[in-house]
Every structure is written in C-alpha cells, then in structure tokens.
Design a protein around this motif. Structure first.
Motif, PDB file in Angstrom:
ATOM      1  N   ARG A  76       0.814  -1.214   0.000  1.00  0.00           N
ATOM      2  CA  ARG A  76       0.000   0.000   0.000  1.00  0.00           C
ATOM      3  C   ARG A  76       0.851   1.269   0.000  1.00  0.00           C
ATOM      4  N   PRO A  77       1.865   1.364   0.850  1.00  0.00           N
ATOM      5  CA  PRO A  77       2.644   2.610   0.867  1.00  0.00           C
ATOM      6  C   PRO A  77       3.275   2.932  -0.476  1.00  0.00           C
ATOM      7  N   GLU A  78       3.849   1.930  -1.146  1.00  0.00           N
ATOM      8  CA  GLU A  78       4.443   2.193  -2.447  1.00  0.00           C
ATOM      9  C   GLU A  78       3.378   2.598  -3.463  1.00  0.00           C
ATOM     10  N   ALA A  79       2.233   1.958  -3.393  1.00  0.00           N
ATOM     11  CA  ALA A  79       1.173   2.293  -4.336  1.00  0.00           C
ATOM     12  C   ALA A  79       0.703   3.720  -4.140  1.00  0.00           C
ATOM     13  N   ARG A  80       0.649   4.178  -2.904  1.00  0.00           N
ATOM     14  CA  ARG A  80       0.158   5.525  -2.638  1.00  0.00           C
ATOM     15  C   ARG A  80       1.107   6.593  -3.168  1.00  0.00           C
ATOM     16  N   VAL A  81       2.362   6.229  -3.394  1.00  0.00           N
ATOM     17  CA  VAL A  81       3.284   7.187  -4.003  1.00  0.00           C
ATOM     18  C   VAL A  81       2.723   7.659  -5.341  1.00  0.00           C
ATOM     19  N   MET A  82       2.063   6.753  -6.050  1.00  0.00           N
ATOM     20  CA  MET A  82       1.554   7.091  -7.375  1.00  0.00           C
ATOM     21  C   MET A  82       0.473   8.166  -7.316  1.00  0.00           C
ATOM     22  N   ALA A  83      -0.181   8.299  -6.177  1.00  0.00           N
ATOM     23  CA  ALA A  83      -1.227   9.312  -6.045  1.00  0.00           C
ATOM     24  C   ALA A  83      -0.651  10.721  -5.996  1.00  0.00           C
ATOM     25  N   ALA A  84       0.659  10.852  -6.115  1.00  0.00           N
ATOM     26  CA  ALA A  84       1.298  12.174  -6.145  1.00  0.00           C
ATOM     27  C   ALA A  84       1.300  12.756  -7.545  1.00  0.00           C
ATOM     28  N   LEU A  85       0.444  12.238  -8.410  1.00  0.00           N
ATOM     29  CA  LEU A  85       0.340  12.753  -9.782  1.00  0.00           C
ATOM     30  C   LEU A  85      -0.965  13.540  -9.930  1.00  0.00           C
ATOM     31  N   PRO A  86      -1.113  14.646  -9.205  1.00  0.00           N
ATOM     32  CA  PRO A  86      -2.383  15.373  -9.201  1.00  0.00           C
ATOM     33  C   PRO A  86      -2.851  15.875 -10.553  1.00  0.00           C
ATOM     34  N   PRO A  87      -1.962  16.182 -11.522  1.00  0.00           N
ATOM     35  CA  PRO A  87      -2.486  16.648 -12.804  1.00  0.00           C
ATOM     36  C   PRO A  87      -3.143  15.550 -13.631  1.00  0.00           C
ATOM     37  N   ALA A  88      -2.980  14.295 -13.228  1.00  0.00           N
ATOM     38  CA  ALA A  88      -3.433  13.211 -14.101  1.00  0.00           C
ATOM     39  C   ALA A  88      -4.163  12.100 -13.349  1.00  0.00           C
ATOM     40  N   PRO A  89      -5.181  12.430 -12.524  1.00  0.00           N
ATOM     41  CA  PRO A  89      -5.863  11.360 -11.783  1.00  0.00           C
ATOM     42  C   PRO A  89      -6.589  10.382 -12.677  1.00  0.00           C
ATOM     43  N   ALA A  90      -7.153  10.839 -13.813  1.00  0.00           N
ATOM     44  CA  ALA A  90      -7.860   9.924 -14.703  1.00  0.00           C
ATOM     45  C   ALA A  90      -6.895   8.927 -15.341  1.00  0.00           C
ATOM     46  N   GLU A  91      -5.713   9.409 -15.738  1.00  0.00           N
ATOM     47  CA  GLU A  91      -4.709   8.521 -16.314  1.00  0.00           C
ATOM     48  C   GLU A  91      -4.195   7.534 -15.267  1.00  0.00           C
ATOM     49  N   LEU A  92      -4.037   7.997 -14.041  1.00  0.00           N
ATOM     50  CA  LEU A  92      -3.602   7.111 -12.969  1.00  0.00           C
ATOM     51  C   LEU A  92      -4.671   6.064 -12.680  1.00  0.00           C
ATOM     52  N   ALA A  93      -5.925   6.470 -12.732  1.00  0.00           N
ATOM     53  CA  ALA A  93      -7.017   5.514 -12.535  1.00  0.00           C
ATOM     54  C   ALA A  93      -7.001   4.452 -13.627  1.00  0.00           C
ATOM     55  N   ALA A  94      -6.655   4.836 -14.860  1.00  0.00           N
ATOM     56  CA  ALA A  94      -6.566   3.859 -15.950  1.00  0.00           C
ATOM     57  C   ALA A  94      -5.472   2.838 -15.674  1.00  0.00           C
ATOM     58  N   VAL A  95      -4.362   3.288 -15.087  1.00  0.00           N
ATOM     59  CA  VAL A  95      -3.284   2.368 -14.708  1.00  0.00           C
ATOM     60  C   VAL A  95      -3.794   1.371 -13.680  1.00  0.00           C
TER      61      VAL A  95
END
Length: 370
Positions: A107-126
C-alpha cells in the motif's frame, strides 16, 4: 559507513536532512552503488528529489531498454520515484508495469503514485489495468483499490471493475472506491443497499456502515446512511459509524446527542471520531476542541493505536476556533526527528504525511477568514 549508507540513514532519521543527502541517494540509485535500502528511500522521497527529475527520467528510459517495455525492480523504483515528484513522465512506465503485473503490491508504495495530481484519470486507468491483470492477488487488489479511492470521480471508468469486487474479500475497499466515485457509480446502488441491510454476501462487522455511506454518495439519498450509521452510534458499535455521520454533517442532526456522549468514551479513537462528528454535525467546536487537543501527544512516534494525526487534521478543519492548539502544532512541526514507529520502508512516507497534516492544520487555523 559508506557515503550512500550514511545518506540513507540520515534521510530515514531526519525530518529536514541536508539536500546533499538526497543528492547522494540519487547518485547511488542511478549508478552501480544502488542497494535495496537506497531504492526504498528514493521511492519515498517525493518532492525532495524534484530537482533530479530529469536525471531520474533519463535513467528510467535506460532501464526500460530501447523498446521502452522492459520491466523489473529498477524500472519500478525509478517510475515510483518520478511519480512521487508529480512528474507525468512516470505514466508510460506505470502503464507498462501494470500491463506486465510489475507494479508494487504494498500500500505505501502504491500511494506514491497518487502524487500525480495533474493526471488522476490517467492514474485511474493504470489501476484499472492492474485490477484486470492481477486477478485474485490480494495485494494487487488492495493497492489498486487504495489508489482508485484517492482518484475519486476520476476513477469513474473503473466502476465495473470495482463492482466486481463487491462479492469478494475486497468488498470493503471496493465500497470506499464506489463512494468516492459518487453518482457515476449509481448502478451499484442496489448492491450497496443489500450490504447496508445485511443481505450482501459476507456482510458483517463495519460493512453495513460503509455500504450505507457509499449508497448515499452514489444516489444522493442520505436516508439509508442516517439509519444504519445512526443505529451504530446508539448500539455501541460507534467507531465504525462516526466517520460517516461526520461526512453527513448537519443531515445527521438527530444523532448529535449520542455522538456528544461518545466524546467521553474510554477509547481514544472513538473520542476523536466523536469530536470530529459532533463538530461537523452541529458546527459547534466548543466541546470538540479540548477532546481533540488531549489526543495530540508531542512525543507521538507514529503508533497507529493513537489517533494523533486525525486529531490534528480535525483541528485544522475547525480553523481559528482551534487557535489554542497552534503553539503545540508548531513545536511538533519543528521537531528534527522523523516518526520512529513505522518500519524503514514506510517511515519517510508516514512522516511526510504527518508533516502535511500539521502544515495544513496550521494553515487552516492561521488562515481562517483570509
């Protein structure tokens, strides 16, 4: 001790390390001197290494190979480190890793990815790809659902994939995601209602409260959430219902009296949740502030049994009326040592989260009305 090891030890221990220590960590990871510890530290670095983003992006491309499709630990470390800085150049590597089941499972490593605020939709696709590729893998599901919840309404395209988890061991996390998505997940309302009323597969414990909350979020109708979460407050299983009543705010006015009584509970978490809920429901910070301030231990080391961070966050939401807490919060923020309880692999992330909470709380208190 080598320069690399000394730098790793320093950034793990010090809240405000000399930038040269971060430079040494980046040098180590982007060279043959890398180690597991240095990799773990770099993943947690966040914006502390933003000035090295170009170098990390170049090294990431090198790790991916000439076709840009290679995956492995080296790619994962660099992609997560780059994502932690908020750099969108991490996205192609994250997509490739998801396609090949290479994204991390913690979980902690995965949450690092949430630091991409300009691209939440693209992150959701990942994360949607991760759900599909990982199948029934436990950590693959829990980490993907964790990040999708942080993406909120931008995760709308993942509704069907998340809804598939409602009849599995991941139902509780799936409900959180659906609630955060909101109205685009309205098609799941009947299934959420079944859980809320105890008819869902495996419905038990705190499932009904979260399901009722999610039902309100996707339908806009608070009746079921008020009934289920209010009953929890009255029957003594309050700690699972209080956060949802807090979210309902003034809509839960009929439950204000039992919520206030729970501010005298022997459990620290229940007292904190009750103080938060009472303030959100009534708008009256008077009874809540002393209850919250009592939970803010300046010697807190990150022990999850103590709701210190949640108490701080709520005081920031209250704003100027919580001004009595400001001197203590400033002293805690100025402390030089990181939280000591979390293990090394998440210590920096945990401390960064606490620093953000303290900073935002002080901004809320000092910036009231500006």
């Amino acid at each position: 001790m080598s320069r690399r090891d000394a730098a790793v030890e320093t950034v793990l221990r010090k809240r405000w390390p000399d930038p040269a220590c971060w430079d040494a960590v980046v040098d180590a990871v982007c060279s043959a001197e890398s180690s597991y510890d240095a990799d773990q530290v770099l993943i947690q670095a966040g914006t502390a290494i933003a000035r090295h983003a170009d170098r990390i992006a170049v090294d990431l491309r090198r790790q991916q190979g000439s076709f840009g499709t290679a995956v492995g630990r080296g790619v994962t470390v660099r992609a997560l480190a780059l994502a932690g800085t908020g750099d969108l150049r991490a996205l192609p590597a994250l997509h490739s890793l998801a396609e090949h089941c290479g994204l991390p499972y913690s979980r902690p490593e995965a949450r690092v990815m949430a630091a991409l605020p300009p691209a939440p939709a693209e992150l959701a696709a990942v994360m949607r790809t991760k759900l599909r590729r990982d199948g029934d893998r436990y950590h693959g599901n829990t980490t993907a659902l964790e990040v999708l919840a942080l993406c909120g309404a931008d995760a709308a395209l993942a509704v069907d994939d998340v809804a598939m988890r409602l009849d599995t061991q991941y139902a509780y996390d799936a409900m959180r995601v659906l609630g955060r998505i909101g109205p685009p997940a309205a098609a799941t309302a009947d299934r959420l209602a079944a859980y809320a009323t105890g008819r869902g597969k495996g419905a038990r414990g705190s499932y009904p409260r979260r399901a009722a909350w999610a039902h309100w979020k996707v339908t806009g109708d608070p009746a079921l959430a008020l009934d289920v979460c209010g009953a929890a407050v009255r029957t003594g299983t309050a700690s699972h219902g209080l956060p949802f009543l807090a979210d309902l705010g003034p809509l839960a006015a009929a439950h204000a009296a039992p919520v206030r009584r729970l501010m005298e509970s022997p459990g620290a978490w229940t007292r904190t949740y009750a103080a938060h809920a009472y303030w959100r429901i009534t708008g009256d910070p008077g009874p809540a502030i002393p209850a919250l301030l009592a939970q803010v231990d300046p010697a807190w080391d990150g022990d999850p049994a103590m709701p210190v961070r949640e108490a701080v966050r709520t005081q920031g939401e209250i704003g100027a009326p919580a001004v009595s807490a400001a001197p203590l919060l400033r002293r805690i923020l100025a402390q030089g040592e990181r939280l000591g309880r979390p293990r090394a692999g998440v210590r920096i992330l945990a401390d960064q989260a606490y620093v953000r909470t303290l900073t935002e709380a002080l901004e809320g208190i000092d910036g009231w009305g500006k």
